[in-house]
Design a protein around this motif. Structure first.
Motif, PDB file in Angstrom:
ATOM      1  N   LEU A  46       0.678  -1.144  -0.091  1.00 24.62           N
ATOM      2  CA  LEU A  46      -0.131  -0.007  -0.025  1.00 24.62           C
ATOM      3  C   LEU A  46       0.728   1.121   0.075  1.00 24.62           C
ATOM      4  N   LYS A  50       0.604   4.433  -2.500  1.00 20.33           N
ATOM      5  CA  LYS A  50       0.537   5.574  -2.154  1.00 20.33           C
ATOM      6  C   LYS A  50       1.543   6.532  -2.612  1.00 20.33           C
ATOM      7  N   SER A 265      -8.268  -3.941  -0.346  1.00 17.01           N
ATOM      8  CA  SER A 265      -7.170  -2.995   0.130  1.00 17.01           C
ATOM      9  C   SER A 265      -8.277  -1.782   0.852  1.00 17.01           C
ATOM     10  N   SER A 267      -9.288   0.714  -0.536  1.00 18.92           N
ATOM     11  CA  SER A 267      -9.061   2.243  -0.789  1.00 18.92           C
ATOM     12  C   SER A 267      -9.151   2.285  -2.254  1.00 18.92           C
ATOM     13  N   VAL A 345      -9.618   6.633   0.917  1.00 17.12           N
ATOM     14  CA  VAL A 345      -8.403   5.709   1.623  1.00 17.12           C
ATOM     15  C   VAL A 345      -9.218   4.867   2.839  1.00 17.12           C
ATOM     16  N   PRO A 346      -8.716   3.716   3.279  1.00 16.86           N
ATOM     17  CA  PRO A 346      -9.579   3.237   4.163  1.00 16.86           C
ATOM     18  C   PRO A 346     -10.004   3.939   5.395  1.00 16.86           C
ATOM     19  N   ASP A 378     -16.133  -1.144   5.151  1.00 12.59           N
ATOM     20  CA  ASP A 378     -15.309  -0.299   4.116  1.00 12.59           C
ATOM     21  C   ASP A 378     -15.198  -1.182   2.937  1.00 12.59           C
ATOM     22  N   THR A 382     -16.135   0.374  -0.560  1.00 12.68           N
ATOM     23  CA  THR A 382     -14.854   0.692  -1.654  1.00 12.68           C
ATOM     24  C   THR A 382     -15.399  -0.033  -3.167  1.00 12.68           C
TER      25      THR A 382
END
Ligand code: ASP
Length: 405
Positions: A46, A50, A265, A267, A345-346, A378, A382
């Motif tokens: 991750l 990022k 993820s 995200s 994002v999470p 989440d 997502t």
């Protein structure tokens, strides 16, 4: 001798998903092992994503803008995109509220005296959110990975490039395109690691949130997942088939790698590169996808909006409060706006839930009720978030093609 062919990336990701669930269940008795020795590899994966995602969004949107070479065209595509995003998000909250109200009789009324939720320092005030969209420093948006500010910067510079090119008689935009290609290439290299990333991210989640934690929250989770599925199946199938000219089956099949990545993820931003790849393979125009998807990963959150609708009703019933119709309309409005301010994002959606609860005077402490299983909410939201972005890329690409024809 013939060389054995490696399975496709999507197959590898799927196998990793199954292995992660199996290993996670096996490790439920010893979640520390999963957290201390498996999760860090997911974190490395991750972190790499990022690291590259800010320049990727910056150059991808700029390349999208300059490739259109016409500010009016950018405006037309941007307009369609934003209208699509806002309408689908408003539908999403409404679906969430509707089903949560149907099932609210099954939600518990709790003794709420021991609830403790410390709202994070993050601003959840609407006006602050608006002001924070605009950067005040050239490099800070990149340092803070503030996607909305990066989008504003890339749009402004993209527009300026088009204007300058008119003035200087067609300078070419190769530098922007090269930078975009480089970011894409780096991303492709990182994405080869996705099966390992998926395994290392998902396994600890399963190990930590073993079946017992779900207990009393199972019903609200089920309602949220029911709404996620209904929204994806009804709204996105209808829009890709009616407005995008594509069979929903083809769409969901082509989206599978991105969906699995989003699920593991949690995200949208982390899933962006894979989403770009999947939508382009499905036939979306590159210039449209590279504009619509980074924007969507930042401002379009249908899954998050559903979650906020469902959780508002759930929290209200736990406190023995019944929401009125005007309060529900306020939730539709605030959750739609909150989704613009939610980072991809999470966990970001849970922070914005505070703003939604405040807008109708519900106790923010109620977030503590759902915080323990937020990761499970989440993962599903997502998936819906990124699928919504992809459906928009298909719809807008198709409408642009029809305009040209
Ligand atoms: N994790 C979500 C996303 O990246 C945002 C949220 O927390 O709702 O799309």
């Amino acid at each position: 001798m013939t060389q054995k062919k490696k399975p496709a990336l999507s197959t590898q990701i799927f196998i990793a998903l199954l292995l992660a669930i199996g290993a996670g269940i096996a490790l439920t008795g010893n979640p520390d092992f999963a957290t201390n020795y498996i999760k860090p590899f997911g974190t490395i994966f991750l972190n790499l994503i990022k690291w590259i995602v800010c320049p990727l969004v910056f150059f991808s949107i700029m390349a999208g803008v300059v490739s259109m070479r016409d500010i009016r065209k950018v405006g037309a595509i941007g307009g369609k995109t934003v209208v699509y995003y806002l309408c689908t998000t408003a539908f999403a909250v409404a679906i969430g509220l509707f089903f949560a109200n149907i099932f609210k009789g099954t939600f518990p009324v709790l003794s709420t005296t021991d609830l403790k939720y410390e709202p994070s320092a993050t601003s959840v005030n609407f006006m602050d959110t608006l002001v924070n969209i605009f950067p005040s420093n050239f490099v800070k948006p990149f340092v803070d990975a503030n996607m909305l500010q990066i989008i504003v910067a890339s749009l402004l510079i993209g527009f300026a490039l088009i204007m300058v090119s008119e003035k200087f008689d067609n300078i070419d935009f190769q530098a922007v395109e090269i930078m975009n290609e480089i970011c894409m290439k780096v991303m492709e290299m990182i994405l080869r690691l996705s099966p390992v990333g998926v395994f290392c991210l998902l396994c600890p989640v399963v190990a930590v949130n073993g079946p017992s934690v779900l207990g009393s929250l199972l019903k609200v989770l089920l309602v949220a997942y029911l709404c996620y599925i209904i929204h994806a199946v009804v709204i996105y199938s209808a829009s890709v088939s009616v407005l995008g000219g594509m069979s929903p089956l083809t769409f969901f099949k082509g989206m599978m790698p991105a969906i699995i990545m989003a699920f593991s993820s949690a995200s949208s931003v982390g899933t962006l590169p894979l989403n770009l790849e999947c939508t382009e393979k499905l036939g979306a125009d590159r210039e449209v996808a590279s504009f619509v998807l980074p924007l969507g990963a930042t401002i379009n959150m249908d899954g998050t909006a559903i979650y906020q609708g469902v959780c508002s009703v759930f929290i209200a019933s736990c406190f023995g409060i019944s929401l009125t119709f005007p309060q529900m309309l306020t939730i539709v409005l605030t959750a739609t706006l909150a989704s613009i301010g939610t980072a991809g994002v999470p966990g970001a959606g849970m922070v914005m839930l505070a703003m939604v609860l405040q807008s109708v005077g519900l106790p923010v402490e109620g977030i503590a009720l759902v915080a323990g299983v937020d990761r499970i909410f989440d993962m599903g939201r997502t998936v819906v978030n990124i699928t919504g972005d992809a459906s928009c890329a298909i719809v807008v690409s198709n409408s642009e093609r029809r305009k040209k024809a």
